[in-house]
Design a protein around this motif. Structure first.
Motif, short mmCIF file in Angstrom:
data_model
loop_
_atom_site.label_atom_id
_atom_site.label_comp_id
_atom_site.label_asym_id
_atom_site.label_seq_id
_atom_site.Cartn_x
_atom_site.Cartn_y
_atom_site.Cartn_z
N LEU A 83 0.86 -1.17 0.00
CA LEU A 83 0.00 0.00 0.00
C LEU A 83 0.90 1.23 0.00
N GLY A 84 1.03 1.87 -1.16
CA GLY A 84 1.87 3.04 -1.28
C GLY A 84 1.10 4.33 -1.12
N GLY A 85 1.83 5.42 -0.96
CA GLY A 85 1.21 6.73 -0.85
C GLY A 85 0.46 6.95 0.45
N VAL A 86 0.84 6.23 1.51
CA VAL A 86 0.16 6.35 2.80
C VAL A 86 0.96 7.25 3.73
N ASP A 87 0.35 8.32 4.19
CA ASP A 87 0.98 9.22 5.16
C ASP A 87 0.59 8.76 6.56
N LEU A 88 1.48 8.05 7.20
CA LEU A 88 1.17 7.48 8.51
C LEU A 88 1.16 8.51 9.63
N THR A 89 1.59 9.74 9.33
CA THR A 89 1.45 10.78 10.35
C THR A 89 0.00 11.23 10.48
N ASP A 90 -0.83 10.81 9.54
CA ASP A 90 -2.27 11.09 9.56
C ASP A 90 -2.98 9.85 10.08
N ALA A 91 -3.65 9.98 11.21
CA ALA A 91 -4.28 8.82 11.86
C ALA A 91 -5.30 8.14 10.96
N MET A 125 4.74 9.59 15.67
CA MET A 125 3.33 9.54 15.27
C MET A 125 3.04 8.42 14.29
N THR A 126 3.98 8.11 13.41
CA THR A 126 3.76 6.98 12.50
C THR A 126 3.58 5.69 13.27
N ALA A 127 4.44 5.45 14.27
CA ALA A 127 4.34 4.23 15.07
C ALA A 127 3.08 4.25 15.93
N LEU A 128 2.77 5.41 16.50
CA LEU A 128 1.57 5.52 17.33
C LEU A 128 0.30 5.28 16.52
N ASN A 129 0.19 5.94 15.38
CA ASN A 129 -1.03 5.81 14.58
C ASN A 129 -1.22 4.39 14.06
N LYS A 170 13.30 9.31 18.96
CA LYS A 170 13.47 7.88 19.16
C LYS A 170 13.34 7.49 20.63
N SER A 171 13.75 8.41 21.52
CA SER A 171 13.52 8.16 22.94
C SER A 171 12.03 8.06 23.21
N ALA A 172 11.23 8.88 22.54
CA ALA A 172 9.78 8.80 22.68
C ALA A 172 9.25 7.46 22.16
N VAL A 173 9.87 6.92 21.11
CA VAL A 173 9.48 5.59 20.62
C VAL A 173 9.74 4.54 21.69
#
Length: 226
Positions: free
Chosen positions: A49-57, A106-110, A149-152
């Motif tokens: 799945l391309g073109g996905v902005d993971l910063t957007d929930a 945010m990418t990992a969180l979303n 990365k510390s937040a990750v």
């Protein structure tokens, strides 16, 4: 990993491609999610799945839902999507900090929030994040990246505590990864001391496997040969 349905963010990057290839070689079914457009044709065992902005929930949720729908389940989420910026505090500006937080946290969180119901339903759900050795003690110019990365790392620990007994959540902490981009930016470095993507993929996929059922909340250093 045989038969496991795995979503990999950043799947078209240097590390993501290797993790996806190794997972597929071990019988997993892979849904790759990336901001870049995908030119990889779909197969019964892989979609991209391309073109996905993971910063957007909302976009992250749609991508995870599509991955789960494709395979009828989701057993593991591997969060590789992210970015890097080298900028000193005195000479930089706040935008680098905001960008690093968006790309790495945010990418990992979303993606994780969207995947939680599916992973819980899988009974042996796994989340593996990519942190950084450099976040344990930030050097000059590493402030924005190390802080994100510390937040990750903290995200990993918090999710592991919240979902203990239902989903395992761990992170790998690599030192410098041997990628074309890193070689280009540090041409005089001793590449043999860096972490090969294949080596890092082995640790990631162990944490995503049934064999790691007793490991959660761990931050695993993968420091190469430094």
């Amino acid at each position: 990993m045989n038969g496991k349905a795995v979503a990999i963010t950043g799947a078209l990057g240097a590390l993501g491609r290797v993790v996806a290839e190794v997972a597929l070689s071990r019988g997993a079914r892979v849904a790759g999610i990336d901001y870049a457009p995908s030119e990889i044709p779909p197969t019964p065992d892989r979609i991209d799945l391309g073109g996905v902005d993971l910063t957007d929930a909302a976009q992250a949720t749609r991508a995870i839902e599509a991955a789960a729908a494709q395979f009828g389940r989701l057993d593991a989420l591997i969060n590789i999507a992210g970015g890097f910026a080298f900028e000193t505090i005195a000479d930089g500006d706040a935008r680098a900090w905001e960008r690093m937080y968006a790309l790495n946290v945010m990418t990992a969180l979303n993606a994780s929030r969207a995947a939680l119901p599916h992973l819980a339903a899988a009974a042996r759900g796994r989340i593996v994040n990519v942190g950084a050795m450099g976040a344990l003690q930030a050097g000059s110019g590493m402030g924005p990246y190390a802080a994100s990365k510390s937040a990750v790392h903290r995200l990993t620990e918090a999710l592991a505590a919240e979902w203990k007994g239902k989903i395992t959540v761990n992170a790998v902490l690599p030192s410098t990864i041997d990628t074309p981009a890193n070689r280009a930016s540090m041409p005089r470095a001793d590449f043999a001391k860096w972490v090969a993507p294949q080596e890092l993929a082995e640790v990631i996929l162990f944490l995503a496997s049934d064999a790691a059922s007793a490991v959660t909340g761990a931050l695993i250093p993968v420091s190469g040969r430094v």
